[in-house]
Scaffold this active site. Sequence first.
Site, short mmCIF file in Angstrom:
data_model
loop_
_atom_site.label_atom_id
_atom_site.label_comp_id
_atom_site.label_asym_id
_atom_site.label_seq_id
_atom_site.Cartn_x
_atom_site.Cartn_y
_atom_site.Cartn_z
N GLU A 25 2.61 5.25 -3.93
CA GLU A 25 2.44 5.98 -5.27
C GLU A 25 3.67 6.89 -5.35
OE1 GLU A 25 0.12 5.57 -2.95
OE2 GLU A 25 -1.08 4.48 -4.36
N ASP A 57 -9.14 2.84 -3.28
CA ASP A 57 -10.10 3.39 -2.15
C ASP A 57 -11.46 4.06 -2.81
OD1 ASP A 57 -8.42 2.88 -0.32
OD2 ASP A 57 -7.82 5.04 0.26
N ASP A 76 0.80 -1.13 -0.06
CA ASP A 76 0.03 0.04 0.05
C ASP A 76 0.88 1.39 0.11
OD1 ASP A 76 -2.33 1.44 0.19
OD2 ASP A 76 -2.44 1.30 2.25
O1 MIG Z 1 -4.55 6.05 4.02
O2 MIG Z 1 -3.84 0.97 5.41
O3 MIG Z 1 -6.00 2.19 0.13
O4 MIG Z 1 -7.05 -0.21 1.55
O5 MIG Z 1 -7.02 0.05 4.34
C1 MIG Z 1 -5.27 4.99 4.07
C2 MIG Z 1 -5.30 1.59 5.63
C3 MIG Z 1 -4.11 3.78 4.03
C4 MIG Z 1 -5.07 2.74 2.20
C5 MIG Z 1 -5.39 1.61 1.20
C6 MIG Z 1 -7.02 0.93 2.20
C7 MIG Z 1 -6.16 0.68 3.54
C8 MIG Z 1 -5.64 1.89 4.28
N1 MIG Z 1 -4.75 2.68 3.50
#
Ligand code: MIG
Length: 664
Positions: A308, A419, A305
């Site tokens: 980017e 998201d 995650d």
């Molecule tokens: O800023 O880890 O897209 O699936 O649950 C949020 C917490 C950070 C973004 C991910 C989402 C995840 C969440 N993350």
Amino acid sequence: MVTCYRFGTPIETGAVVKKCIPEKELFPHKVEGETISFTFAVEEEDQVFGLGENVRGMNKRGWTYTNYAFDNPNHQEDTHSLYGAHNFFVLAGANYVGIFVDFPGEVTFDVGYTNRKELKVTVQGTDFDVYYIEAGSILKIVKEFRGLIGTSYIPPKWGFGLGQSRWSYPTEADVLEVARQYKECDFPLDSIYLDIDYMERYKDFTVSKDNFPDLKGLAERFAKEDLHLVPIIDAGVKIEKGYDVYEEGVEKGYFCKDADGKDFVTAVWPGRTHFLDVLNSEARAWFGDFYKRLLDLGIDGFWNDMNEPSIFYTERGLKSIMDAFDEIRGKENLDLDVWFAFLGKVGAVSHNPEDHKLFYHNMDGKLVRHDKVHNLFGTYMTKAAAEAFEKYEPDKRILMYSRSSYVGMHRYSGIWMGDNKSWWSHLLMNLQMLPGLNMVGILYTGADMGGFGSDTTEDLLMRWLAVSAFTPLMRNHSSKGTRFQEPYRFAEKDAIRGLIQARYKLIPYLYSEFVKCAKRDDMMFRPLCFDFPQDRIARNVEDQLFVGESIMIAPVYTQNATGRNVYLPEPMKLIRLGVNEDLVGVDLEVGWHYLEVPLTDILVFIRSGHLLPLGKAVDRVSKLSDEDIILLGQDGCSYEYYNDDGYTKEIDLEKSMKLLTKGR
Ligand code: MIG
């Protein structure tokens, strides 16, 4: 036919594995300072497909897309950028042409936004490759392109089972409760997800001792029941004395540097963090090795995650907020101009591209400023994991998917669509994203089922189940602060079980089609007009898809609808899955049909001349058996069926497929 053109001296992105020799002459283009642009004429009826992960319809005409990876939780009609950058599109008109711009910085595709009759590509740089592909159809162009970028990642077969996720199930007790509830309701399930709270204060590769005192034991117990735990890994490494990933990374010089050569400080979940220098191959190998810690605990799936990479704030950003406060402090009256200027400065602190100019990568000896290669971060972070899996699990596929991606990512992992929200419009939007992702080889994908942000409703979840039943990745995930949306929270348990079981019955077909598409560089999800380019109605159908070779889907995506119109470009047999299963079905002619679709039903349209192999309802992927398969469709037809043990990496497709023929 592929023609390639080289502008300046491009940075190697790794997107293309089969290189071609660039032409001597470049095509017409315009240089303006540090940017280069070129245009294509678009006739009234031409269509534009592709651009991967982006909002809006399958035909991309009429908007402008900025491919610059962005942690953007607002996927709206007027959004320009999401998490991925997939600079490939096909212009379908009198002729077909596919264009891939291999550039790791920002590229804008103005698809008839400024001028309806023009498609303008603007590259924020002067060093890049352009691939120009001509062939007789969209599908042929895609296949040629996929040949250039290499074979798609194939997940373990259990990755086709249902995953249950939430931000978060913070303790072992929460995870056990999910498993218990699923069992009690007799809902099939293959995996439960661990979001950031399983870690010690959001530190990658650590496990909270309080919340998960024995993760290994838990993983082992789950493994006995064929249940998998899938933890998240974040892109930012917490700055903290005594934390080994941080200390070693600093010592070895594996983090991104600022202009003074110091480790660049940014802030994400854990507060102050460093970014791994994903473009440095030694740094990648080092970071990848940490995944082994979790592999050793019995973990065999991950999601990457925030890659980017997402930036909550930097010191520059914080300072700009403090300055903004200073500017208004003591002022008696804040009028509109002052107030909104202030809010703007505060709002600009997160994910600000200005911050991308403050840090550098060491690309195996060459220093490169981040903004020039921004779109590669997610792919190279995930490549680090994929290379480690190759090393430590050479004989077993590991589940892996990422949020951010560039073209080339499909060789290492899948992606999830980020998201989204519990909105009906997002159900349609996520369906419409599938073809664009398949075009760049990303086959293992799916959206957060039920929606991530905002509150879902029972009927939305059920309709979403009926769509996710077909996507290779099927995961129910939702955000902190939203309504709980595990299927067992809702009243219609029998109907919901019927929908999940339908998915499991479809897995033999979906898995077979997935592997065939991966190995043959084909698209699993195709708009109707890709297969029927001459059909004037099919070209306008934006809410139906072919899934693999044998079936078409036409889901309901509006609230309170009890049915919908469906267009058939050829005769098909309609069957229904779910509690009111009807496998005998009805034969439908070419043309429009109004069909009743209760919340309980999944409609499947079997194409004439094709078969759908359907498995039995089981509660784990591991319990699917070829013995149970029945063949639906016309007698006398055949289907090339692929199956394997779900883990092997040695796949000889043509040798292992079985020809199944339906008797009369
Ligand atoms: O800023 O880890 O897209 O699936 O649950 C949020 C917490 C950070 C973004 C991910 C989402 C995840 C969440 N993350």
